[in-house]
Design an enzyme around this catalytic site. Structure first.
Site, PDB file in Angstrom:
ATOM      1  N   TYR A 156       0.853  -1.205   0.000  1.00 25.35           N
ATOM      2  CA  TYR A 156       0.000   0.000   0.000  1.00 25.35           C
ATOM      3  C   TYR A 156       0.887   1.252   0.000  1.00 25.35           C
ATOM      4  O   TYR A 156       0.512   2.303  -0.529  1.00 25.35           O
ATOM      5  CB  TYR A 156      -0.984  -0.033   1.180  1.00 25.35           C
ATOM      6  N   LYS A 163      -3.125   8.459   2.941  1.00 28.12           N
ATOM      7  CA  LYS A 163      -4.363   8.265   3.725  1.00 28.12           C
ATOM      8  C   LYS A 163      -4.197   8.811   5.151  1.00 28.12           C
ATOM      9  O   LYS A 163      -5.156   9.320   5.735  1.00 28.12           O
ATOM     10  CB  LYS A 163      -4.779   6.791   3.757  1.00 28.12           C
TER      11      LYS A 163
HETATM   12  P1  NAD Z   1     -12.854   3.395  -7.948  1.00 25.37           P
HETATM   13  O1  NAD Z   1     -11.787   3.133  -8.957  1.00 25.37           O
HETATM   14  O2  NAD Z   1     -14.213   2.989  -8.282  1.00 25.37           O
HETATM   15  O3  NAD Z   1     -12.844   4.918  -7.515  1.00 25.37           O
HETATM   16  C1  NAD Z   1     -11.694   5.709  -7.498  1.00 25.37           C
HETATM   17  C2  NAD Z   1     -12.112   7.019  -8.119  1.00 25.37           C
HETATM   18  O4  NAD Z   1     -11.060   7.972  -8.062  1.00 25.37           O
HETATM   19  C3  NAD Z   1     -12.489   6.862  -9.610  1.00 25.37           C
HETATM   20  O5  NAD Z   1     -13.808   7.283  -9.794  1.00 25.37           O
HETATM   21  C4  NAD Z   1     -11.515   7.774 -10.309  1.00 25.37           C
HETATM   22  O6  NAD Z   1     -12.084   8.394 -11.441  1.00 25.37           O
HETATM   23  C5  NAD Z   1     -11.234   8.763  -9.197  1.00 25.37           C
HETATM   24  N1  NAD Z   1     -10.049   9.596  -9.462  1.00 25.37           N
HETATM   25  C6  NAD Z   1      -8.736   9.248  -9.506  1.00 25.37           C
HETATM   26  N2  NAD Z   1      -7.986  10.303  -9.859  1.00 25.37           N
HETATM   27  C7  NAD Z   1      -8.834  11.352 -10.040  1.00 25.37           C
HETATM   28  C8  NAD Z   1      -8.687  12.706 -10.449  1.00 25.37           C
HETATM   29  N3  NAD Z   1      -7.493  13.217 -10.757  1.00 25.37           N
HETATM   30  N4  NAD Z   1      -9.793  13.489 -10.518  1.00 25.37           N
HETATM   31  C9  NAD Z   1     -11.014  12.994 -10.231  1.00 25.37           C
HETATM   32  N5  NAD Z   1     -11.231  11.722  -9.864  1.00 25.37           N
HETATM   33  C10 NAD Z   1     -10.144  10.908  -9.776  1.00 25.37           C
HETATM   34  O7  NAD Z   1     -12.330   2.653  -6.612  1.00 25.37           O
HETATM   35  P2  NAD Z   1     -12.870   2.716  -5.117  1.00 25.37           P
HETATM   36  O8  NAD Z   1     -12.284   1.525  -4.477  1.00 25.37           O
HETATM   37  O9  NAD Z   1     -14.322   2.943  -5.101  1.00 25.37           O
HETATM   38  O10 NAD Z   1     -12.099   3.988  -4.520  1.00 25.37           O
HETATM   39  C11 NAD Z   1     -12.751   5.068  -3.919  1.00 25.37           C
HETATM   40  C12 NAD Z   1     -12.073   5.469  -2.615  1.00 25.37           C
HETATM   41  O11 NAD Z   1     -12.177   4.399  -1.706  1.00 25.37           O
HETATM   42  C13 NAD Z   1     -10.591   5.772  -2.732  1.00 25.37           C
HETATM   43  O12 NAD Z   1     -10.283   6.897  -1.929  1.00 25.37           O
HETATM   44  C14 NAD Z   1      -9.945   4.545  -2.157  1.00 25.37           C
HETATM   45  O13 NAD Z   1      -8.673   4.836  -1.608  1.00 25.37           O
HETATM   46  C15 NAD Z   1     -10.940   4.215  -1.080  1.00 25.37           C
HETATM   47  N6  NAD Z   1     -10.885   2.855  -0.543  1.00 25.37           N
HETATM   48  C16 NAD Z   1     -10.974   1.772  -1.347  1.00 25.37           C
HETATM   49  C17 NAD Z   1     -10.951   0.499  -0.813  1.00 25.37           C
HETATM   50  C18 NAD Z   1     -11.003  -0.721  -1.691  1.00 25.37           C
HETATM   51  O14 NAD Z   1     -10.570  -1.795  -1.243  1.00 25.37           O
HETATM   52  N7  NAD Z   1     -11.545  -0.654  -2.875  1.00 25.37           N
HETATM   53  C19 NAD Z   1     -10.843   0.342   0.579  1.00 25.37           C
HETATM   54  C20 NAD Z   1     -10.766   1.480   1.397  1.00 25.37           C
HETATM   55  C21 NAD Z   1     -10.784   2.734   0.815  1.00 25.37           C
HETATM   56  O1  0WE Z   2      -6.909   3.021  -1.795  1.00 21.60           O
HETATM   57  C1  0WE Z   2      -6.890   1.983  -2.407  1.00 21.60           C
HETATM   58  C2  0WE Z   2      -6.338   1.924  -3.813  1.00 21.60           C
HETATM   59  C3  0WE Z   2      -6.160   3.288  -4.412  1.00 21.60           C
HETATM   60  C4  0WE Z   2      -5.356   3.291  -5.680  1.00 21.60           C
HETATM   61  C5  0WE Z   2      -5.412   2.287  -6.624  1.00 21.60           C
HETATM   62  C6  0WE Z   2      -4.646   2.390  -7.789  1.00 21.60           C
HETATM   63  C7  0WE Z   2      -4.618   1.311  -8.831  1.00 21.60           C
HETATM   64  C8  0WE Z   2      -4.300   1.874 -10.193  1.00 21.60           C
HETATM   65  C9  0WE Z   2      -4.534   4.369  -5.904  1.00 21.60           C
HETATM   66  N1  0WE Z   2      -3.791   4.480  -7.015  1.00 21.60           N
HETATM   67  C10 0WE Z   2      -3.844   3.528  -7.953  1.00 21.60           C
HETATM   68  N2  0WE Z   2      -3.078   3.685  -9.077  1.00 21.60           N
HETATM   69  C11 0WE Z   2      -3.202   2.906 -10.161  1.00 21.60           C
HETATM   70  O2  0WE Z   2      -2.470   3.066 -11.151  1.00 21.60           O
HETATM   71  N3  0WE Z   2      -7.349   0.847  -1.776  1.00 21.60           N
HETATM   72  C12 0WE Z   2      -7.689   0.927  -0.371  1.00 21.60           C
HETATM   73  C13 0WE Z   2      -7.416  -0.482  -2.414  1.00 21.60           C
HETATM   74  C14 0WE Z   2      -6.135  -1.185  -2.151  1.00 21.60           C
HETATM   75  O3  0WE Z   2      -5.040  -0.948  -2.909  1.00 21.60           O
HETATM   76  C15 0WE Z   2      -4.002  -1.689  -2.375  1.00 21.60           C
HETATM   77  C16 0WE Z   2      -4.451  -2.407  -1.263  1.00 21.60           C
HETATM   78  C17 0WE Z   2      -5.819  -2.072  -1.121  1.00 21.60           C
HETATM   79  C18 0WE Z   2      -6.751  -2.569  -0.053  1.00 21.60           C
HETATM   80  C19 0WE Z   2      -2.672  -1.769  -2.788  1.00 21.60           C
HETATM   81  C20 0WE Z   2      -1.801  -2.595  -2.087  1.00 21.60           C
HETATM   82  C21 0WE Z   2      -2.248  -3.297  -0.969  1.00 21.60           C
HETATM   83  C22 0WE Z   2      -3.566  -3.213  -0.543  1.00 21.60           C
END
Ligand code: NAD
Ligand code: 0WE
Length: 260
Positions: A156, A163
């Protein structure tokens, strides 16, 4: 009926119907909230249009948080639909892919450190700044964090540091917007969910299995569950809650399954 009747929310971060932002939009719409959705790039617009239709919204606006102009343009467009509104949901994160793989020191550069913090943390402040007084007093801001903010989680990497910044940002924004305007600022910290942001992350399926097994509820969470908690935190039901990070993670963060 619904506990968000009469509220208007701008939701930033829908990329697909698997997005956490979409779970939040749907949950809020279900509670009677009016919704405006944004999309990052033209490529994503069609998908976001479809999502908007499902929650009875016709407000779909471009928002790239990477530049001040991108953010300002969002509110210029929003103003054509709403004079004011009550809620901003920030569900956006980005770090260059190569930063999220392998040894933290090796993978982290001045450039990807800056990008991760800019897109994943500063953008939350920037949205609040650009919204200005269009955001109503006693409104609410919400962002989405992950446990990597407070624990060093393999791969991560720089996203965890970003974060941590985002969670501190929640507290500073809550302190800045609370006293005069009654605006509350909170985060949900979600357990891992297979969204677009998770696709391409090495061994994500293994991480999901591990998260389920290591949690009190022995399962992962859904975007609906994150959405319902987010809707609550942004509603008047949570009028006494600000500056908080609420875990929506099946109890993973506190749970220790013990030996065997
Ligand atoms: P997702 O890919 O559906 O959403 C990520 C969003 O970020 C996308 O809609 C993308 O367009 C947007 N984004 C990235 N760069 C951007 C920019 N320059 N301008 C505008 N939008 C931008 O994935 P998600 O998992 O729904 O992620 C949403 C949030 O949840 C993130 O902050 C992520 O860190 C957090 N999160 C995800 C998880 C997981 O396991 N999926 C867990 C905890 C927190
Ligand atoms: O916040 C996240 C992921 C956010 C994210 C994902 C990507 C993939 C594509 C940010 N930047 C990028 N850049 C890219 O090019 N999560 C909480 C999901 C996530 O991501 C991980 C996790 C978990 C959970 C990455 C490593 C280990 C655990």
């Amino acid at each position: 009926m619904g506990f968000m009747i009469g509220k208007k929310a701008l939701i930033v971060g829908v990329a697909s119907n698997r997005s956490i932002a979409w779970g939040i939009a749907e949950a809020m719409a279900k509670q009677g909230c009016e919704i405006a959705l944004t999309y990052q790039t033209e490529k994503l617009k069609k998908r976001v249009d479809k999502c908007a239709a499902v929650c009875n919204s016709s407000i779909v606006i471009a928002c790239d948080v990477a530049t001040d102009e991108g953010i300002e343009q969002t509110f210029t467009e929003l103003k054509k639909h709403w004079d004011n509104f009550d809620i901003i949901v920030h569900s956006v994160a980005f770090a260059p892919r190569e930063a999220l793989d392998g040894n933290y020191i090796d993978a982290t550069t001045r450039q990807n450190f800056a990008t991760a913090h800019d897109i994943s943390s500063y953008s939350f402040t920037a949205l609040a700044k650009a919204a200005g007084t269009m955001l109503n007093d006693n409104g609410a801001l919400l962002t989405v964090s992950y446990l990597g903010a407070i624990r060093a989680i393999p791969n991560y990497n720089i996203m965890g540091v970003a974060k941590a910044s985002l969670e501190a940002n929640v507290r500073y924004m809550a302190a800045a917007l609370g006293p005069d305007r009654g605006i509350r600022v909170n985060a949900v910290s979600a357990g891992p969910i297979k969204t677009l942001a998770a696709s391409g992350i090495k061994d994500f399926n293994k991480l999901l299995d591990y998260a389920a097994d290591s949690s009190a509820l022995k399962r992962t969470v859904t975007t609906e569950e994150v959405g319902n908690a987010a809707a609550f935190l942004c509603s008047d039901l949570a009028s006494g809650i600000t500056g908080e990070i609420t875990y929506i993670d099946s109890g993973y963060s506190f749970y220790d399954k013990g030996p065997e």
